[in-house]
Design an enzyme around this catalytic site. Structure first.
Site, PDB file in Angstrom:
ATOM      1  N   ASP A 121       0.819  -1.208   0.000  1.00  0.00           N
ATOM      2  CA  ASP A 121       0.000   0.000   0.000  1.00  0.00           C
ATOM      3  C   ASP A 121       0.854   1.258   0.000  1.00  0.00           C
ATOM      4  OD1 ASP A 121      -2.460  -1.288   0.024  1.00  0.00           O
ATOM      5  OD2 ASP A 121      -2.441  -1.522   2.198  1.00  0.00           O
ATOM      6  N   ASP A 321      -5.007  -0.742  10.734  1.00  0.00           N
ATOM      7  CA  ASP A 321      -5.724  -1.157   9.527  1.00  0.00           C
ATOM      8  C   ASP A 321      -7.222  -0.896   9.606  1.00  0.00           C
ATOM      9  OD1 ASP A 321      -3.445  -1.936   8.270  1.00  0.00           O
ATOM     10  OD2 ASP A 321      -3.714  -4.077   8.581  1.00  0.00           O
ATOM     11  N   MET A 343       0.664   5.853  12.751  1.00  0.00           N
ATOM     12  CA  MET A 343       1.732   5.066  12.150  1.00  0.00           C
ATOM     13  C   MET A 343       2.112   5.512  10.743  1.00  0.00           C
ATOM     14  SD  MET A 343       2.038   0.915  12.007  1.00  0.00           S
ATOM     15  CE  MET A 343       1.837   0.839  13.785  1.00  0.00           C
TER      16      MET A 343
END
Length: 437
Positions: A121, A321, A343
């Site tokens: 990603d 996530d 993060m």
């Protein structure tokens, strides 16, 4: 690149079975390189990233037998190390982030491991220092080709156990170092180790193979090296990120959904994070039942009355996530919430698409966004958009399913990287979604 066409605004109903965990599968599959004996793994998710790693292992010489759609056997008894220096490996190795975790097993068993700079990603910088500093602590020699972005570690005389304090509790970094250390001489101690359920699963699998790992589930792991490992059978946990995605989908589309066999003991704070948004989550045996939120859901402020903040943190904190999903679900809540993504510095940049749909979001900086919920007094508007990464992609899909009108989502390969047959499973719940070539 494929496209989804979604007619939103329809409540869904039914039962879903979560797929196997993507992040666990990527670790477990790399661990098959640690032995020449057969390993059987079940509940492997049929998704792009995992299938790419399986193909990479096959090209590396691993004998792979597909037992059924989600179960395989692997036997790495004739590994082709020449593949690691081929142009084909340079292309295939950089196609997914999880490929980095083949380095630890290869280094431990064969004395060398190479990898091109891995993909994944585009959510900000994702450093690899923790991985390679761990290998260096175990006695490996490190080299890096800056022109080709190619990493290498070598230890022709084997690895030696060591004490190390990780500079960050990296999940993939911890997994890679653990897999290297299980065949090292002596004892390795890893402090500030990641302790996510998927890392615990890897340690349990390695112990079943004959490794000697203690402290599993804590941030202090002790590994006594062994000479060799044997085969085993392993079943992958259900995917906690997908489970959270289904929870968010049910709430925002005001749908009645049951999520089966979720492994409650491995969900951590995920249910409580959604409950803070006012979402009703009921535990029924090992299932999650979410009733239709016909009257909406109200965000619960902090006990002193200040605005609720939801942020990510290493396990047992909230996984980063799921912040994208929580953010989009908050767009229809009653109240306000601050989302703090610590993060990754680019993960919140997809909110401009939600703003175009009518969501009330203030992007404070790359890490923080304030969401002011509509309380379903107005629907989001359908639009045309593109999926930038896996988690933003599923969040945009949730938004489209709740929106008024027909939305188009392009670049859905990003969603397929992490979610198995998501359109088929949504149609089974009554969603009006079509996959276009």
């Amino acid at each position: 690149m494929g496209t989804f066409k979604i007619e939103g605004g329809h409540p869904l109903n039914g039962v879903v079975q979560p797929q196997g965990a993507k992040n666990e599968a990527l670790q477990i599959l790399c661990a098959v390189l640690l032995t020449d004996e057969k390993i059987t793994i079940s509940n492997i998710p049929d998704i792009i990233d995992v299938n790419k790693l399986i193909d990479l292992l096959k090209n590396l010489g691993v004998v792979i037998e597909k037992i059924n759609r989600n179960s395989y056997s692997f036997q790495a008894n004739n590994v082709n190390l020449d593949y690691l220096e081929s142009d084909k490996f340079r292309e295939e190795g950089k196609a997914l982030r999880g490929s980095i975790m083949i380095v630890g097993p290869l280094l431990a068993r064969f004395g060398k491991g190479y990898i091109p700079k891995p993909g994944g990603d585009k959510i900000g910088r994702r450093r690899l220092d923790t991985h390679f500093e761990g290998f260096i602590n175990l006695g490996a020699t490190f080299r890096y080709n800056r022109e080709e972005y190619f990493y290498g570690v070598e230890a022709p005389d084997g690895l030696t156990g060591a004490y190390m304090l990780l500079d960050e509790a990296s999940v993939t970094g911890t997994a890679n170092i653990v897999m290297a250390a299980v065949l090292a001489k002596g004892v390795t101690t890893i402090y500030n180790a990641a302790c996510e359920p998927y890392l615990q699963q890897l340690c349990k699998m390695l112990n079943n193979m004959g490794a000697k790992i203690t402290g599993v589930g804590s941030n202090l792991l002790t590994i006594e090296g062994v000479d060799e490992l044997s085969g085993c059978e392993h079943r992958i946990l259900p995917d906690m990120i997908e489970i959270g995605s289904w929870i968010g989908l049910a709430a925002m589309t005001r749908s009645e959904i049951t999520i089966k066999d979720v492994s409650w003991e491995n969900l951590g704070v995920i249910p409580s994070a959604f409950r803070k948004l006012g979402i009703t989550i009921e535990k029924v045996n090992d299932d999650i039942y979410i009733p239709a939120h016909t009257n909406g859901y109200e965000i619960k402020g902090d006990i002193d009355g200040s605005i609720l903040t939801i942020s990510d943190a290493p396990w047992p904190g909230l996984t980063p996530d799921l912040l994208s999903v929580i953010l989009v679900v908050a767009a229809q809540a009653r109240g306000e919430v601050l989302i703090h993504q610590k993060m990754f510095e680019s993960r919140l940049f997809f909110v401009d698409k939600l703003i175009d749909m009518g969501a009330k979001i203030i992007l404070c900086d790359p890490h923080r966004a304030i969401i002011i919920g509509h309380d379903f007094k107005s629907q989001l508007k359908a639009t045309k958009m593109s999926s930038p990464d896996i988690r933003a992609g599923i969040s945009l899909l949730i938004a489209a399913l709740s929106a008024k009108g027909t939305s188009i989502i392009q670049n859905i390969d990003q969603i397929d990287r992490g979610y198995e047959n998501i359109d088929e499973r949504l149609r089974a719940l009554g969603a009006k979604i079509e996959r276009l070539d």
